[in-house]
Design a protein around this motif. Structure first.
Motif, PDB file in Angstrom:
ATOM      1  N   UNK A 168       0.795  -1.227   0.000  1.00  0.00           N
ATOM      2  CA  UNK A 168       0.000   0.000   0.000  1.00  0.00           C
ATOM      3  C   UNK A 168       0.827   1.275   0.000  1.00  0.00           C
ATOM      4  N   UNK A 169       1.998   1.226   0.620  1.00  0.00           N
ATOM      5  CA  UNK A 169       2.789   2.458   0.760  1.00  0.00           C
ATOM      6  C   UNK A 169       3.822   2.612  -0.357  1.00  0.00           C
ATOM      7  N   UNK A 170       3.799   1.717  -1.327  1.00  0.00           N
ATOM      8  CA  UNK A 170       4.838   1.751  -2.362  1.00  0.00           C
ATOM      9  C   UNK A 170       4.387   2.534  -3.593  1.00  0.00           C
ATOM     10  N   UNK A 171       5.364   3.048  -4.350  1.00  0.00           N
ATOM     11  CA  UNK A 171       5.011   3.724  -5.601  1.00  0.00           C
ATOM     12  C   UNK A 171       4.517   2.679  -6.605  1.00  0.00           C
ATOM     13  N   UNK A 172       3.772   3.149  -7.617  1.00  0.00           N
ATOM     14  CA  UNK A 172       3.069   2.236  -8.526  1.00  0.00           C
ATOM     15  C   UNK A 172       4.019   1.228  -9.182  1.00  0.00           C
ATOM     16  N   UNK A 173       5.178   1.704  -9.622  1.00  0.00           N
ATOM     17  CA  UNK A 173       6.109   0.832 -10.330  1.00  0.00           C
ATOM     18  C   UNK A 173       6.605  -0.299  -9.438  1.00  0.00           C
ATOM     19  N   UNK A 174       7.044   0.086  -8.222  1.00  0.00           N
ATOM     20  CA  UNK A 174       7.544  -0.916  -7.276  1.00  0.00           C
ATOM     21  C   UNK A 174       6.424  -1.888  -6.912  1.00  0.00           C
ATOM     22  N   UNK A 175       5.224  -1.346  -6.791  1.00  0.00           N
ATOM     23  CA  UNK A 175       4.085  -2.174  -6.427  1.00  0.00           C
ATOM     24  C   UNK A 175       3.841  -3.263  -7.469  1.00  0.00           C
ATOM     25  N   UNK A 176       3.845  -2.897  -8.762  1.00  0.00           N
ATOM     26  CA  UNK A 176       3.657  -3.896  -9.817  1.00  0.00           C
ATOM     27  C   UNK A 176       4.721  -4.981  -9.727  1.00  0.00           C
ATOM     28  N   UNK A 177       5.958  -4.512  -9.512  1.00  0.00           N
ATOM     29  CA  UNK A 177       7.066  -5.456  -9.454  1.00  0.00           C
ATOM     30  C   UNK A 177       6.899  -6.428  -8.277  1.00  0.00           C
ATOM     31  N   UNK A 178       6.497  -5.878  -7.122  1.00  0.00           N
ATOM     32  CA  UNK A 178       6.317  -6.713  -5.924  1.00  0.00           C
ATOM     33  C   UNK A 178       5.175  -7.710  -6.114  1.00  0.00           C
ATOM     34  N   UNK A 179       4.110  -7.268  -6.785  1.00  0.00           N
ATOM     35  CA  UNK A 179       2.970  -8.171  -7.024  1.00  0.00           C
ATOM     36  C   UNK A 179       3.412  -9.353  -7.883  1.00  0.00           C
ATOM     37  N   UNK A 180       4.194  -9.025  -8.913  1.00  0.00           N
ATOM     38  CA  UNK A 180       4.669 -10.066  -9.809  1.00  0.00           C
ATOM     39  C   UNK A 180       5.568 -11.047  -9.061  1.00  0.00           C
ATOM     40  N   UNK A 181       6.467 -10.484  -8.241  1.00  0.00           N
ATOM     41  CA  UNK A 181       7.386 -11.332  -7.489  1.00  0.00           C
ATOM     42  C   UNK A 181       6.639 -12.195  -6.473  1.00  0.00           C
ATOM     43  N   UNK A 182       5.627 -11.604  -5.843  1.00  0.00           N
ATOM     44  CA  UNK A 182       4.856 -12.367  -4.852  1.00  0.00           C
ATOM     45  C   UNK A 182       4.181 -13.567  -5.517  1.00  0.00           C
ATOM     46  N   UNK A 183       3.657 -13.358  -6.724  1.00  0.00           N
ATOM     47  CA  UNK A 183       3.022 -14.468  -7.444  1.00  0.00           C
ATOM     48  C   UNK A 183       4.029 -15.567  -7.742  1.00  0.00           C
ATOM     49  N   UNK A 184       5.258 -15.135  -8.105  1.00  0.00           N
ATOM     50  CA  UNK A 184       6.281 -16.138  -8.408  1.00  0.00           C
ATOM     51  C   UNK A 184       6.601 -16.968  -7.159  1.00  0.00           C
ATOM     52  N   UNK A 185       6.688 -16.299  -6.003  1.00  0.00           N
ATOM     53  CA  UNK A 185       6.963 -17.025  -4.762  1.00  0.00           C
ATOM     54  C   UNK A 185       5.791 -17.958  -4.439  1.00  0.00           C
ATOM     55  N   UNK A 186       4.581 -17.437  -4.625  1.00  0.00           N
ATOM     56  CA  UNK A 186       3.386 -18.231  -4.337  1.00  0.00           C
ATOM     57  C   UNK A 186       3.339 -19.481  -5.226  1.00  0.00           C
ATOM     58  N   UNK A 187       3.707 -19.335  -6.506  1.00  0.00           N
ATOM     59  CA  UNK A 187       3.711 -20.490  -7.412  1.00  0.00           C
ATOM     60  C   UNK A 187       4.700 -21.538  -6.893  1.00  0.00           C
TER      61      UNK A 187
END
Ligand SMILES: Nc1ncnc2c1ncn2[C@@H]1O[C@H](COP(=O)(O)OP(=O)(O)OP(=O)(O)O)[C@@H](O)[C@H]1O
Ligand SMILES: [Mg+2]
Length: 254
Positions: A168-187
């Motif tokens: 929530x506190x991250x800038x949009x670009x970092x947020x997209x990157x973190x979402x993508x990375x989180x999905x990779x970890x979840x997979x």
């Protein structure tokens, strides 16, 4: 193929009322939902609707006014080692390094140092913090601090990972990157995740299923299974259609 789904969490008629001197304030109202093994469940709700209070009742750090929570089939009334939380606010200890922060839970579990370090290194590497093991939180960016928080939550090998607006506190670009990375970890790890957000796009990007919450007091307005394959394309017409459909049913602007 019909898959047999194991229930990890059952929430039934959960309510929370804060009683003050001469008044009462209802924050969570009769909330029921299930979470299945390996599922990425997103609780989507507007600001101040009661999301954090709901999560705190789930992990057992907040009392309930009424309702039941079953974790792995057993009634849960107190903090459960099955769950681990990534917090909304900065939650790293400022006087401890990344490694020491990530180690905290395992230290508490009395895991001996060598094994502890091995486990923590794996998750530090997984969240992209290799080389920053000895850095202190103030030396890291907001995104890196959240990464360390995620590594800490994963390190205790929880059954269920709870994430309260972690980006929530991250800038949009970092947020997209973190979402993508989180999905990779979840997979990779296939942990059950309960993820809270007020961002519709983030919810549709991540979720297997979205539970849409109302404004305060939070109750379940609608449930949306999201069957698009992951990783998802934010500009895919079907993605945009689902996003719009959810938008029309949300309270206030999120
Ligand atoms: N201990 C408490 N005593 C009284 N009221 C409280 C307490 N904790 C939370 N509240 C109130 O309950 C409401 C919901 O709070 P909560 O933190 O769960 O919202 P939230 O949905 O997580 O919001 P945000 O999106 O801003 O994180 C708020 O109005 C808050 O002031
Ligand atoms: Mg909150």
């Amino acid at each position: 193929m019909e898959q047999i789904k194991t229930k990890k969490v059952e929430v039934r008629n959960l309510s929370k009322i804060f009683f003050q001197k001469n008044s009462s304030f209802e924050v969570v109202k009769d909330v029921s939902f299930d979470v299945y093994d390996g599922e990425f469940l997103v609780l989507l709700g507007p600001g101040r609707c009661g999301k954090t209070v709901l999560l705190n009742m789930l992990i057992g750090t907040e009392t309930r006014t009424s309702g039941e929570i079953h974790i792995n089939g057993a009634e849960s009334g107190k903090p459960s080692p099955a769950m681990s939380m990534v917090f909304q606010k900065k939650a790293l200890l400022p006087f401890k390094t990344v490694m020491e922060n990530v180690e905290l839970g395992l230290k508490f579990q009395k895991i001996e140092k060598e094994q502890r370090r091995k486990i923590c290194q794996k998750y530090i590497d997984l969240v992209g913090l290799h080389g920053f093991e000895n850095s202190y939180p103030h030396e890291l960016s907001g995104g890196m601090q959240q990464r360390a928080g995620i590594a800490r939550a994963y390190a205790v090998s929880p059954d269920i990972l709870i994430m309260d607006e972690p980006f929530g506190a991250l800038d949009a670009q970092t947020r997209y990157q973190m979402e993508e990375e989180l999905l990779q970890i979840w997979e990779k790890e296939r942990k059950t995740i309960i993820f809270v957000t007020n961002n519709i796009e983030e919810a549709v990007y991540l979720a297997d299923r979205i539970i849409l919450l109302s404004s305060c007091p939070a109750h379940v307005k609608a449930v949306f299974p999201i069957e698009l394959p992951k990783p998802r394309d934010l500009f895919d017409p079907e993605f945009l259609r689902i996003r719009e459909q959810i938008e029309t049913q949300t309270d206030l602007s999120l």
